[in-house]
Design a protein around this motif. Structure first.
Motif, PDB file in Angstrom:
ATOM      1  N   ASP A 296       0.914  -1.157   0.015  1.00  0.00           N
ATOM      2  CA  ASP A 296       0.031   0.000  -0.069  1.00  0.00           C
ATOM      3  C   ASP A 296       0.875   1.393   0.055  1.00  0.00           C
ATOM      4  O   ASP A 296       2.192   1.140   0.049  1.00  0.00           O
ATOM      5  CB  ASP A 296      -1.040  -0.151   1.163  1.00  0.00           C
ATOM      6  N   THR A 297       0.153   2.322  -0.058  1.00  0.00           N
ATOM      7  CA  THR A 297       1.105   3.765  -0.286  1.00  0.00           C
ATOM      8  C   THR A 297       1.982   3.771   0.949  1.00  0.00           C
ATOM      9  O   THR A 297       3.088   4.027   0.694  1.00  0.00           O
ATOM     10  CB  THR A 297       0.071   4.865  -0.289  1.00  0.00           C
ATOM     11  N   THR A 299       3.623   1.433   2.549  1.00  0.00           N
ATOM     12  CA  THR A 299       4.532   0.438   2.296  1.00  0.00           C
ATOM     13  C   THR A 299       5.821   1.305   1.761  1.00  0.00           C
ATOM     14  O   THR A 299       7.054   1.410   1.907  1.00  0.00           O
ATOM     15  CB  THR A 299       4.242  -0.545   1.454  1.00  0.00           C
ATOM     16  N   THR A 646      -2.218   6.522  -4.999  1.00  0.00           N
ATOM     17  CA  THR A 646      -2.196   5.757  -3.829  1.00  0.00           C
ATOM     18  C   THR A 646      -2.739   4.413  -4.251  1.00  0.00           C
ATOM     19  O   THR A 646      -3.479   4.084  -5.191  1.00  0.00           O
ATOM     20  CB  THR A 646      -2.820   6.507  -2.834  1.00  0.00           C
ATOM     21  N   LEU A 647      -1.888   3.478  -3.271  1.00  0.00           N
ATOM     22  CA  LEU A 647      -2.272   1.863  -3.542  1.00  0.00           C
ATOM     23  C   LEU A 647      -2.965   1.488  -2.189  1.00  0.00           C
ATOM     24  O   LEU A 647      -2.402   1.915  -1.152  1.00  0.00           O
ATOM     25  CB  LEU A 647      -0.945   1.182  -3.763  1.00  0.00           C
ATOM     26  N   LEU A 648      -3.804   0.365  -2.573  1.00  0.00           N
ATOM     27  CA  LEU A 648      -4.265  -0.441  -1.596  1.00  0.00           C
ATOM     28  C   LEU A 648      -4.386  -1.750  -1.711  1.00  0.00           C
ATOM     29  O   LEU A 648      -5.098  -2.114  -2.933  1.00  0.00           O
ATOM     30  CB  LEU A 648      -5.767   0.002  -0.882  1.00  0.00           C
ATOM     31  N   HIS A 649      -3.797  -2.577  -1.250  1.00  0.00           N
ATOM     32  CA  HIS A 649      -3.755  -4.025  -1.427  1.00  0.00           C
ATOM     33  C   HIS A 649      -3.138  -4.136  -2.860  1.00  0.00           C
ATOM     34  O   HIS A 649      -3.611  -5.041  -3.708  1.00  0.00           O
ATOM     35  CB  HIS A 649      -5.045  -4.795  -1.493  1.00  0.00           C
ATOM     36  N   GLN A 653      -5.958   3.208  -6.601  1.00  0.00           N
ATOM     37  CA  GLN A 653      -7.139   3.624  -6.213  1.00  0.00           C
ATOM     38  C   GLN A 653      -7.831   4.581  -7.027  1.00  0.00           C
ATOM     39  O   GLN A 653      -8.910   4.805  -7.110  1.00  0.00           O
ATOM     40  CB  GLN A 653      -6.995   4.292  -4.863  1.00  0.00           C
TER      41      GLN A 653
END
Length: 719
Positions: A296-297, A299, A646-649, A653
């Motif tokens: 994720d972000t 990270t 942004t990233l999630l899993h 997004q």
């Protein structure tokens, strides 16, 4: 008058077709040893078709453009360079995109590529030489016909004239004779700048009429007989693969013809895009998302911040910066953070491919046509000269089309069918499968003496090295990505002592890539924000502080003074309104940018106006310089205020412009661009406005009482 010495191999090449004609090329590095670029030494024989200038016996003048047009106006600018020396009007010229060929290598990039604001820098001399050689040969051909001294002839509007006798011949009438002549001995004279008719004077863009009329053909507009259209779903997590697809419902959608698969993606093919899209929506897909599904972000940011301490590569040392800071009267320290960014061009990714047993045709807009061709050759097993890439207008590049993985994907799908296949990504795929501008963290420490002067600067950069993937041979021997030095080591200032080091951290879960402004955009935000913080610590006005730091940099000082005067710097402003300045030297050009912003009742920011002073060396098309600054600023302000990937899993997004927001028309400020007359060789301009935006806005927000914002986007959460 400029003088250049050219050998025959450097300057003259061409082909005489059935109708006859003259073909010339100025030598560019890495000429390929194959038929498409061979120069025939026998002046009586045909010339190989490798050139910038092509003149047919019907008076058609074609200029083969070494760089791709993606809205920056380079077709017009490069045409002006050749036309100036060839002594023809722009209205007499036809344009043609260069094919993949090493003869069109951009020296600054080391390959055939359009990017890094290098186009005018790279062609300023070579294209003028090509036009001058052509003009010289045409004059010699006419003089031989009339048995007169070439010095008594002149050119005008595509015609050679001999005023003493009243004789005249068009270039087309002389083309065959000129093609048979040897290269003139001695120097080739380039026009004295005082006699420029085109260069330095604003010209209408050659592609404007076609674009206004809707006749310009972009990659997404391509129509090929028998063509079908496909759209793609790829694994939303980088590195993931396709496990299973249930396509039964998709095949029932009217107009759907095929469902194709490769290792990490599915393509539904229909009679038109809507059928393909409806079919894609009907698929039931199971992905094996792999290890990156845990990313994720935070990270990414966590790894960057962790590297602010510990080992790093020393990138630049000047004097004893750490000693100077240790003995300074005042110490200033700051950490800045910049996010992942998407390119988000208006024209989404697309590519049309027809694979046959003995050839492959590709219609695409690419900033790296040779890379795209080579990838197709490798996939199909065809020789490179059997792959024909037809480069098109690009509806926004911004570095996205310096990548070619989408061409590779299109060829992988097209190999499975017998018809021409156009792949068009949806906007959602375009954003979530982009290759992103890296996230960075910077730590700066500066020392001021008792007079408020900067005596030492320490700077650590943490982030990926894009060049290590894109052009690993260009990585410096110590492991530093040279692009990161732009606007950090190369500044408009004389900094007495400096220490710069770099901790490389590659972001997990994404592929990072070039983005408009490359290292300049990254570096200007950090350095110019910190200069303002130093000025505040010194109790100095930001312009006055910079004025002291540019005492030995006259071009930087000139744009600083011009921008300050045009912005009425120092005049009173209402409460909640502030001005911020950014001074930069990137891409060989100097800019001073002043933004004026107003803090709104809702905690937002309204940009009221922006004033820019520009010294980009010799101006080719002044109107286009202004347009590029305006467009670059809007692009840069959108990113600086609003944008973050942004990233999630492991999944991106932001999927469309509702969540990856672009500055709207009613939000756009008044922009004033003031150009400095210069006799220096041209610098780059296409990315300079983007580089200026974030720092000018951040400094203006601080001046308006909105606080010092060290994280982008400026309208995001601030620590």
């Amino acid at each position: 008058m400029d003088q250049v010495m050219l050998s025959r191999r450097q300057a003259l090449g061409g082909a005489l077709g059935g109708a006859g004609g003259l073909l010339l090329a100025a030598m560019l590095p890495r000429r390929a040893a194959r038929a498409a670029t061979r120069i025939v030494e026998d002046p009586a024989g045909p010339f190989a078709p490798n050139a910038f200038v092509r003149i047919a016996t019907d008076d058609t003048i074609t200029l083969i453009m070494p760089n791709v047009e993606m809205g920056q106006g380079i077709y017009t600018g490069e045409a002006m360079l050749i036309a100036e020396e060839l002594d023809v009007g722009l209205e007499q010229i036809q344009l043609e995109a260069a094919p993949p060929d090493a003869a069109y290598t951009t020296k600054q990039l080391g390959e055939q590529a359009t990017g890094g604001s290098t186009s005018t820098i790279a062609t300023w001399t070579s294209l003028r030489e090509a036009g001058a050689v052509a003009r010289t040969l045409l004059v010699q051909a006419a003089a031989a016909r009339w048995s007169v001294d070439p010095a008594t002839c002149r050119t005008e509007g595509g015609t050679v004239r001999h005023d003493a006798t009243g004789a005249s011949l068009t270039y087309g009438a002389l083309a065959a004779d000129a093609a048979a002549l040897p290269l003139p001995k001695g120097p080739i004279a380039l026009r004295d700048p005082s006699h420029f008719r085109l260069i330095g004077h604003s010209q209408h863009r050659l592609d404007a009429a076609a674009k206004v009329a809707g006749k310009a053909v972009f990659g997404i507009d391509i129509q090929v007989p028998g063509m079908r259209v496909g759209t793609v779903a790829a694994c939303p997590v980088m590195g993931g693969v396709l496990r299973h697809v249930d396509d039964r419902a998709a095949r029932q959608v009217p107009g759907v013809h095929d469902v194709l698969t490769i290792g990490n993606a599915v393509c539904v093919v229909g009679d038109h895009f809507w059928a393909a899209r409806k079919g894609l929506d009907a698929l039931v897909i199971t992905w094996d998302e792999g290890v990156n599904s845990a990313v994720d972000t935070q990270t990414i940011y966590g790894q960057l911040h962790d590297a602010l301490d510990g080992p790093a590569i020393v990138a630049h040392v000047k004097g004893d910066a750490k000693g100077a800071i240790g003995n300074a009267a005042t110490r200033v320290e700051a950490v800045y953070q910049q996010p992942l960014l998407a390119h988000a061009p208006m024209e989404p990714i697309n590519c049309t491919v027809l694979v046959a047993p003995d050839r492959c045709d590709i219609w695409v807009g690419s900033q790296v046509p040779a890379r795209a061709r080579d990838s197709a050759a490798e996939l199909t097993g065809l020789a490179k000269d059997q792959v024909h890439l037809h480069n098109q207008y690009i509806g926004g590049g911004f570095g996205r089309r310096l990548e070619h993985e989408y061409v590779t994907q299109a060829v992988q799908f097209a190999r499975q069918v017998k018809y021409p296949l156009k792949i068009v990504w949806t906007r959602e795929q375009d954003l979530t499968l982009d290759r992103y501008r890296p996230a960075y963290v910077d730590h700066l420490v500066g020392g001021l003496d008792r007079d408020g002067r900067l005596v030492g600067l320490s700077h650590r950069i943490v982030g990926p090295a894009v060049v290590a993937r894109w052009a690993p041979q260009a990585l410096l021997p110590n492991g530093v990505d040279d692009d990161l030095l732009a606007a950090t080591v190369e500044t408009p200032y004389d900094i007495p002592a400096m220490f710069l080091d770099y901790a490389r951290r590659e972001a997990p879960g994404v592929v990072t890539a070039w983005w408009r402004g490359v290292g300049g955009t990254r570096g200007v935000f950090v350095v110019e924000s910190f200069i303002d913080e130093l000025a505040a610590a010194a109790g100095a006005d930001p312009v006055a502080f910079r004025r002291r730091m540019t005492e030995g940099k006259p071009r930087a000082r000139a744009v600083l003074e011009l921008a300050a005067a045009k912005a009425d710097w120092g005049s009173p402003l209402p409460a909640g309104v502030g001005r911020g300045i950014a001074l930069q030297y990137v891409f060989g050009s100097y800019l001073a940018t002043i933004a004026e912003v107003e803090m709104t009742d809702m905690g937002g920011v309204r940009v009221r106006r922006v004033i820019v002073a520009v010294d980009c060396g010799r101006l080719v098309n002044p109107d286009q310089v202004v347009s590029q600054i305006e467009g670059g600023l809007i692009f840069g302000m959108s990113a600086a205020l609003f944008n973050e990937i942004t990233l999630l899993h492991g999944r991106v997004q932001q999927e469309n412009f509702n969540s990856y927001r672009i500055m709207r028309m009613n939000e756009a400020p008044a922009i004033e661009v003031h150009l400095v007359d210069s006799t220096e060789d041209p610098g780059g301009i296409g990315e300079t406005g983007t580089a200026a935006a974030a720092a000018a806005l951040a400094n203006a927000i601080a001046a308006a009482g909105g606080g010092r914002r060290r994280r982008l986007p400026l309208m995001g959460a601030q620590a």
